[in-house]
Structure formats: C-alpha cells, structure tokens
Design a protein around this motif. Structure first.
Motif, PDB file in Angstrom:
ATOM      1  N   TYR A 214      34.508  14.072  22.721  1.00  0.00           N
ATOM      2  CA  TYR A 214      35.148  13.236  23.745  1.00  0.00           C
ATOM      3  C   TYR A 214      34.214  12.105  24.164  1.00  0.00           C
ATOM      4  O   TYR A 214      33.028  12.348  24.378  1.00  0.00           O
TER       5      TYR A 214
ATOM      6  N   VAL B  30      42.761  17.621  20.525  1.00  0.00           N
ATOM      7  CA  VAL B  30      42.183  17.385  21.846  1.00  0.00           C
ATOM      8  C   VAL B  30      42.047  18.724  22.538  1.00  0.00           C
ATOM      9  O   VAL B  30      43.028  19.480  22.650  1.00  0.00           O
TER      10      VAL B  30
ATOM     11  N   GLU C  95      43.723  10.230  24.221  1.00  0.00           N
ATOM     12  CA  GLU C  95      43.118  10.805  23.024  1.00  0.00           C
ATOM     13  C   GLU C  95      44.116  10.867  21.864  1.00  0.00           C
ATOM     14  O   GLU C  95      43.742  10.679  20.706  1.00  0.00           O
TER      15      GLU C  95
END
Length: 528
Positions: A122, A144, A177
């Motif tokens: 991340y 994610v 994301e």
C-alpha cells in the motif's frame, strides 16, 4: 505419465538435453520449442508437438516445422505446459531482496497473486511502479487487503468492528486501490485486525469491490472450531453481493472435522447451484504455518482451557514447531513439547509464556505479531486434502512466503510427484489445468493459463518422471528437480537449475484481465 512412454507411443524423442541450435534460415525473434509433449492447460489429453513464440506471445502450437533463422530449443520429449499461476502467495515480502523470486520461478510459477490474507502492499500503484522499475522475474497481480485498509483508517483502535463512517473511508480507499488495477478484496478473518470485524463490514466492502469489477478472496474466520459458520459467512458474502468468492487454502484443520471434506463440497456445490460463484485453492501439505495467536481466537493470552483444547483437537505440542521467534531465535525449529521439557514446564504454560514474550516484542517494535513469531502445525488429513484437490473448482496455490514452510519452494512439483505420479489422485492433465487455466479463470486473467496462439508466452518445460520437491520443514529452501525451463513473457528465466538474467515479469491488472463469470465458457470439465 512417463517420458519414456510418451516418447515411444507419441513421437520420436531426441536424446539431447534441451539443446539449442540454429535453423539454417530467419524469422526475427521467433523461438521454437520442438520435440515436446504439449499439455495445454485446458484438461485435454497430452499430444506431441511444438510451440512457437514471438516476443511475449505464443504464435503457434502443434505440428510445426522450423522456420528460417528462428532459435530452436529441443525439449527432448519433455512436457511443455503453461506457466503455473499461484493464486495465493506472500512472495511480495521478498521482492526487494530477490527480484527473480527464486521460490516461484524454480518450481514453474510464472504469475504470483499477492495481497493475501487481508494484507497488501500500500499504496498499490506506488508499489507496482517500484516493482516495474526494478524488474521482476514472474508476473505479479495483487488483491487489496482488508487488514491493510483497517490499519489505514482505524489505526491503533482496530480491535472492534468499524463504524459506518470508517467503513465508508475504507470503501473509498478500496476503490482507489481497485483503480490501480487490484483484482479485488482479500480478507484474513483469523488474523488481527480482521478478526474483530463483523460480517456487515465485510459485505459492505465486498459490495464496493464488486462495483469496481473486482473479486473476493478470503482466509475464512475459522478453519477449525467455528468452521461451518465461517464457511457460511463466505457463501453469504457471495449471495448478498454477487461477487466472485474464492476460499483461500481450503482445509479442515481440526480432528473433529476430519473426514468431512465431502460435506464441505456438498455445501459449496449447493451454493454454486444457487448461482454463487464460489471456488477454492489448496496447497499439498497437511501442515500449516501461521501466527502463534491463531489457535486462540479469543486472543485471551491467559486462556489455558482454550489452549488445552487446541492441543487436543488441532495439533499436539509435539507437532507444533516454532518457525520464527525473534525474542529467542535459538528456539526456532523446536517443538512446543521440546521447549516445555527443557524448561520443566507443561506445554500450555510454555506456549502462553512464549506468546506473551512475542506480543511484548511486537508491541515494543510497533509491528504486527506475525513479524516476530510463527508456528507450523501438523493438523490436516491427507484424505481430506485429496478430496478437496479433486473438486473441479479447486486450483493449486502455494501460500508461499519468505520462510518457515516448504510450500514456498515445493508446492507445484509436490503435486506432480506425490498426487499425480505416486498417489494418482489427479491425472497429469488435470493437475496442470488446476495450476494454469483454472486459476486464470478464478482470478479473471484472460491472456495466460493456456497454450494457444495469442496467449502470453509463459511456459514451463518439465520431466513428469523426474519432477520432485525436496523442500522440507528442516530445509525449506531446497530447490525442486525436474523443472527444465521456465519462460515468462517469452524470455527464459530459469533453466537446468539456474536463474537467468532476464526480469520480464509484468504487472497483471484487473482492468486488463476480466473475463469470467459462473456461466462463462471454460475448458472441458475435469473428469474423475
């Protein structure tokens, strides 16, 4: 399926060992692998032939004659299969120190799917850029992580369900994301801090992932004590949201559950008949590696009764080994029973003492507990494993990581040696399908997983009689044998036991890879 049998029955094999020669005349950049047995990944029967690739793409498969000036590799009658696609990997943790990702490419894995168990790099776009800039051996895709989102939003106050506002914040981060190309949402509901979430939180995030065109992959909330409720939760996520669901490393890791794999599959098949696109992946070992706290779902570090139950029903102290213990590395490799005996303690007292030490060090460093302590526990039945492996909707995965379990180096050769050649749980073509086109289907990857014109040139050349895993708990990084060549995007990355210089791996993003739903056309069904 023996190479000798294939050679005598299907084609005249060369005695050369993957020799490289030049044809008399050129087709610039073209490579031909000839004198091979094609296992194309669809589940269809093997057949003799050759494969041609140009750049990063397969151009022809079949009965092919050499063209002018193309580079020729002689497979010596070995198998050519699509490169293996690992749907559950943690090898992002080693990419900064091993760009080739040796544990993967040495066993024929050409695409690794990371961001598992609720933890992901991340922000993803930044990580993708860093990986691409440095180069990498296999292709990379990522989910994610739910726990990663929780850490970003709830921070230190994460030992509780998220509020509506916090869920909305996580949804926004998830959408961001997903726009970076993530395949979907992953959860690790036995791990901190996902264990503190409630089903409503998961369903809300799964809705967002579905809205963004993504999928859901889950380490379910319990693989032992509360297994049936955990399985129902995963099914309900698919029922409520319509999202594609994959159960990570499916297992029954409690003695009281052993022998019930057929019952599990009945429930999953019923869900699929209802229209829920639910699948699973599996690794070929009857022991798992995880955190020390995972066998205490209440996270009560004084709960002796819960630990006694775990030693009785999940794994006894003599079959639980410390794989990582930063407070005292000299204990690594020892069983809980050995440590207890050396300390003149009972096993429950020793385990809780070690657990408190690891928790204290994790808190001092400000890291998650799996960074300072881990265990391997022998807790599954080989009969259940074989039943899950045969399910037409289960694909092979490694769950590979930096250390502590031989699955990182040995998974795919182990399936081909133990469960194909020796135990005959699967036919060769079935096993290869479960390593290639089926995971591609489950992950929504359209251009990898089969040998056909137009597909990416990810290939593995291996000898089905010689392929063998050698990694063990005592020697976790021992390389497998029988893998002759591994190609990623048309470039040779591993041959004859050695890493090559090329780093041709590509980022596989969600927007480039969507292609399947539950009723989409697929390869012929696996038959048993």
């Amino acid at each position: 399926m023996a190479v000798g049998f294939i050679c005598s029955q299907m084609l005249a094999c060369s005695s050369s060992d993957s020799s490289v020669e030049q044809a008399p005349q050129t087709i610039a950049g073209s490579v031909l692998i000839r004198n091979a047995v094609i296992v194309d990944g669809t589940g269809r029967a093997a057949y003799p032939g050759a494969l041609r690739m140009l750049g990063d793409t397969i151009t022809d498969v079949g009965d092919l004659a050499p063209r002018a000036d193309e580079l020729i590799h002689d497979a010596g009658g070995q198998i050519i299969a699509p490169g293996f696609i690992d749907t559950h990997s943690h090898l992002e943790l080693i990419m900064h120190e091993d760009r080739h990702v040796l544990p993967a490419i040495s066993q024929g894995i050409t695409t690794v799917i990371v961001g598992q168990d609720g933890f992901s790099p991340y922000p993803l776009q930044q990580w993708y850029q860093k990986v691409s800039a440095g180069g990498v051996g296999p292709n990379i895709a990522s989910y994610v992580g739910h726990n990663t989102l929780r850490s970003s939003v709830l921070r230190e106050d994460a030992k509780r369900p998220a509020s509506k506002d916090e869920i909305d914040q996580m949804r926004r981060l998830l959408a961001q994301e997903m726009r970076s190309g993530a395949l979907g949402l992953s959860t690790g509901l036995e791990y901190d801090t996902g264990i503190y979430s409630n089903p409503a939180e998961i369903i809300a995030l799964a809705y967002e992932a579905k809205k963004q065109g993504g999928r859901y992959i889950t380490h379910i909330r319990s693989e032992d004590r509360d297994f049936w409720n955990a399985l129902d939760e995963a099914i309900e996520v698919g029922r409520e949201t319509g999202i594609v669901v994959q159960i990570s490393h499916i297992k029954l890791s409690m003695k009281g559950l052993w022998g019930q794999a057929d019952k599990v599959l009945e429930r999953l098949d019923a869900a699929r008949a209802e229209g829920i696109d639910i699948t699973a992946d599996i690794y070929p070992y009857t022991y798992w590696k995880s955190t020390m706290t995972v066998i205490l779902p209440s996270r009560n570090l004084e709960d002796r009764a819960a630990l006694k139950f775990a030693f009785s029903e999940i794994a006894p102290p003599e079959k639980i080994f410390l794989t990582l213990f930063e407070p005292d590395p000299s204990l690594e490799g020892k069983s809980i029973a050995e440590i207890a005996a050396a300390s003149n303690e009972d096993s429950v007292t020793s385990y809780l003492r070690l657990l408190r030490q690891s928790e204290a060090l994790a808190a001092e460093r400000g890291v998650i507990r799996q960074e300072v302590a881990g265990i391997v526990a022998h807790a599954m039945s080989d009969t259940d494993l074989a039943t899950f492996m045969r399910w037409p909707h289960s694909n092979i995965c490694s769950d590979g990581e930096k250390s502590a379990h031989p699955r990182a180096y040995g998974t795919y050769p182990r399936v081909l040696a133990r469960y194909v050649r020796n135990q005959k749980v699967l036919k060769l073509e079935q096993a290869v399908q479960k390593m290639t086109s089926l995971p591609a289907l489950h992950m929504g990857i359209a251009d990898r997983g089969t040998l056909a014109p137009g597909m990416k040139a990810d290939l593995v050349v291996f000898d089905p009689e010689l392929i063998q895993d050698h990694a063990t708990v005592e020697s976790i990084n021992a390389l497998s044998t029988g893998i002759d060549q591994v190609w990623v995007n048309g470039e040779l990355v591993f041959a004859s036991g050695e890493v090559k210089e090329a780093l041709p791996g590509q980022i596989v993003r969600k927007l480039e890879s969507q292609h399947n739903r539950i009723n989409a056309p697929t390869a012929p069904p696996i038959e048993f």
